[in-house]
Scaffold this motif. Structure first.
Motif, PDB file in Angstrom:
ATOM      1  N   ARG A   1      -6.086  47.340  53.773  1.00 49.85           N
ATOM      2  CA  ARG A   1      -6.686  47.987  53.096  1.00 49.85           C
ATOM      3  C   ARG A   1      -7.695  47.529  51.994  1.00 49.85           C
ATOM      4  N   SER A   2      -6.091  47.345  51.297  1.00 46.52           N
ATOM      5  CA  SER A   2      -5.824  47.340  49.752  1.00 46.52           C
ATOM      6  C   SER A   2      -6.457  45.473  49.747  1.00 46.52           C
ATOM      7  N   ILE A   3      -6.841  45.903  48.033  1.00 46.24           N
ATOM      8  CA  ILE A   3      -6.264  44.782  46.941  1.00 46.24           C
ATOM      9  C   ILE A   3      -5.489  43.828  47.001  1.00 46.24           C
ATOM     10  N   ALA A   4      -4.704  42.553  47.051  1.00 40.92           N
ATOM     11  CA  ALA A   4      -3.960  42.410  46.793  1.00 40.92           C
ATOM     12  C   ALA A   4      -3.422  41.978  45.356  1.00 40.92           C
ATOM     13  N   GLU A   5      -2.112  42.434  44.666  1.00 41.83           N
ATOM     14  CA  GLU A   5      -2.080  42.665  43.881  1.00 41.83           C
ATOM     15  C   GLU A   5      -1.354  41.175  43.232  1.00 41.83           C
ATOM     16  N   LEU A   6      -1.962  41.406  41.050  1.00 45.86           N
ATOM     17  CA  LEU A   6      -1.836  39.917  41.288  1.00 45.86           C
ATOM     18  C   LEU A   6      -0.508  39.811  39.677  1.00 45.86           C
ATOM     19  N   GLU A   7       0.094  39.253  39.563  1.00 42.66           N
ATOM     20  CA  GLU A   7       1.006  38.897  39.328  1.00 42.66           C
ATOM     21  C   GLU A   7       0.821  37.644  38.251  1.00 42.66           C
ATOM     22  N   ILE A   8       1.239  38.231  36.532  1.00 40.11           N
ATOM     23  CA  ILE A   8       1.108  37.018  35.486  1.00 40.11           C
ATOM     24  C   ILE A   8       2.164  36.298  35.933  1.00 40.11           C
ATOM     25  N   CYS A   9       2.164  35.388  35.808  1.00 42.52           N
ATOM     26  CA  CYS A   9       3.100  34.113  36.153  1.00 42.52           C
ATOM     27  C   CYS A   9       3.717  33.941  34.644  1.00 42.52           C
ATOM     28  N   GLU A  10       4.018  34.548  34.117  1.00 40.44           N
ATOM     29  CA  GLU A  10       4.705  34.771  32.063  1.00 40.44           C
ATOM     30  C   GLU A  10       6.543  34.211  32.168  1.00 40.44           C
ATOM     31  N   GLY A  11       5.617  33.094  32.047  1.00 38.48           N
ATOM     32  CA  GLY A  11       6.853  31.790  31.715  1.00 38.48           C
ATOM     33  C   GLY A  11       6.943  31.163  32.902  1.00 38.48           C
ATOM     34  N   GLN A  12       6.674  31.110  33.743  1.00 37.71           N
ATOM     35  CA  GLN A  12       6.387  30.475  34.935  1.00 37.71           C
ATOM     36  C   GLN A  12       5.536  29.965  35.048  1.00 37.71           C
ATOM     37  N   THR A  13       4.663  29.510  34.464  1.00 36.79           N
ATOM     38  CA  THR A  13       3.460  28.626  34.277  1.00 36.79           C
ATOM     39  C   THR A  13       3.485  27.477  34.803  1.00 36.79           C
ATOM     40  N   ARG A  14       3.882  26.670  34.161  1.00 33.38           N
ATOM     41  CA  ARG A  14       4.841  25.189  34.499  1.00 33.38           C
ATOM     42  C   ARG A  14       4.524  24.762  36.051  1.00 33.38           C
ATOM     43  N   ASN A  15       5.317  26.010  36.154  1.00 39.46           N
ATOM     44  CA  ASN A  15       6.529  25.966  38.338  1.00 39.46           C
ATOM     45  C   ASN A  15       5.055  26.748  39.077  1.00 39.46           C
ATOM     46  N   ALA A  16       4.156  27.030  38.228  1.00 42.95           N
ATOM     47  CA  ALA A  16       3.425  27.873  38.839  1.00 42.95           C
ATOM     48  C   ALA A  16       2.447  26.262  39.690  1.00 42.95           C
ATOM     49  N   MET A  17       1.660  25.147  38.342  1.00 40.64           N
ATOM     50  CA  MET A  17       0.986  25.110  38.172  1.00 40.64           C
ATOM     51  C   MET A  17       2.017  23.252  39.571  1.00 40.64           C
ATOM     52  N   ARG A  18       3.124  23.043  38.767  1.00 37.79           N
ATOM     53  CA  ARG A  18       3.988  21.776  39.887  1.00 37.79           C
ATOM     54  C   ARG A  18       3.301  22.140  41.269  1.00 37.79           C
ATOM     55  N   ARG A  19       4.264  23.545  42.056  1.00 37.12           N
ATOM     56  CA  ARG A  19       3.658  24.163  43.031  1.00 37.12           C
ATOM     57  C   ARG A  19       2.371  23.366  43.210  1.00 37.12           C
ATOM     58  N   ILE A  20       1.281  24.462  42.989  1.00 34.35           N
ATOM     59  CA  ILE A  20       0.032  23.884  42.864  1.00 34.35           C
ATOM     60  C   ILE A  20      -0.029  22.407  43.346  1.00 34.35           C
ATOM     61  N   SER A  21       0.152  21.383  42.404  1.00 29.12           N
ATOM     62  CA  SER A  21       0.264  19.554  42.200  1.00 29.12           C
ATOM     63  C   SER A  21       1.118  19.548  43.649  1.00 29.12           C
ATOM     64  N   GLU A  22       1.973  20.571  44.519  1.00 29.91           N
ATOM     65  CA  GLU A  22       2.359  19.669  45.413  1.00 29.91           C
ATOM     66  C   GLU A  22       1.508  19.402  46.748  1.00 29.91           C
ATOM     67  N   ALA A  23       0.242  20.405  47.184  1.00 29.38           N
ATOM     68  CA  ALA A  23      -0.336  20.605  47.263  1.00 29.38           C
ATOM     69  C   ALA A  23      -1.915  20.872  47.321  1.00 29.38           C
ATOM     70  N   THR A  24      -2.085  19.819  46.365  1.00 26.40           N
ATOM     71  CA  THR A  24      -3.546  19.525  45.962  1.00 26.40           C
ATOM     72  C   THR A  24      -3.265  18.025  45.317  1.00 26.40           C
ATOM     73  N   ASP A  25      -5.004  17.636  45.261  1.00 27.00           N
ATOM     74  CA  ASP A  25      -4.789  16.445  44.314  1.00 27.00           C
ATOM     75  C   ASP A  25      -4.317  16.401  42.554  1.00 27.00           C
ATOM     76  N   PHE A  26      -4.277  17.434  42.021  1.00 23.59           N
ATOM     77  CA  PHE A  26      -3.504  18.085  40.619  1.00 23.59           C
ATOM     78  C   PHE A  26      -2.082  16.605  40.504  1.00 23.59           C
ATOM     79  N   GLU A  27      -2.365  16.356  39.766  1.00 25.12           N
ATOM     80  CA  GLU A  27      -0.814  15.684  39.173  1.00 25.12           C
ATOM     81  C   GLU A  27      -0.968  16.362  37.962  1.00 25.12           C
ATOM     82  N   PHE A  28       0.424  17.602  37.826  1.00 29.24           N
ATOM     83  CA  PHE A  28       1.459  17.537  37.410  1.00 29.24           C
ATOM     84  C   PHE A  28       1.473  16.343  36.725  1.00 29.24           C
ATOM     85  N   ASP A  29       1.715  16.583  34.862  1.00 26.78           N
ATOM     86  CA  ASP A  29       2.323  15.842  34.058  1.00 26.78           C
ATOM     87  C   ASP A  29       2.897  15.987  33.488  1.00 26.78           C
ATOM     88  N   GLU A  30       4.539  15.824  33.556  1.00 25.10           N
ATOM     89  CA  GLU A  30       5.918  17.089  32.831  1.00 25.10           C
ATOM     90  C   GLU A  30       6.177  16.143  30.894  1.00 25.10           C
TER      91      GLU A  30
END
Length: 92
Positions: free
Chosen positions: A48-77
């Motif tokens: 019955r709870s709402i999921a908590e959100l955690e800011i990916c502070e300092g981990q934004t690039r890593n989060a985008m890398r993980r998203i790119s592995e599962a989507t059509d988005f291409e992360f550019d280093e």
């Protein structure tokens, strides 16, 4: 006169949700100045709870890398975080 609640609901359209291959779920928002934030959804302990959100502070690039592995988005280093975020949000 518009209410704060209506303004909030309109701004929710600025969020996009993504998932990675490891079951992680992310909410991403980009602001008018091209800055943005990536939030990782933490599962709730209670059905019955709402999921908590955690800011990916300092981990934004890593989060985008993980998203790119599962989507059509291409992360550019070779580009910066804002440029990658812009491409992610536009679906480039």
């Amino acid at each position: 006169m518009p209410s704060d609640a209506n303004d909030f609901v309109e701004k929710l359209d600025s969020f996009k949700e993504f998932s990675d291959d490891k079951g992680g779920h992310y909410l991403v928002i980009q602001f008018e100045d091209d800055s943005g934030r990536v939030f990782k959804k933490q599962p709730s302990d209670d059905g019955r709870s709402i999921a908590e959100l955690e800011i990916c502070e300092g981990q934004t690039r890593n989060a985008m890398r993980r998203i790119s592995e599962a989507t059509d988005f291409e992360f550019d280093e070779d580009t910066n975080t804002q440029q990658n975020l812009r491409h992610l949000m536009r679906g480039d």
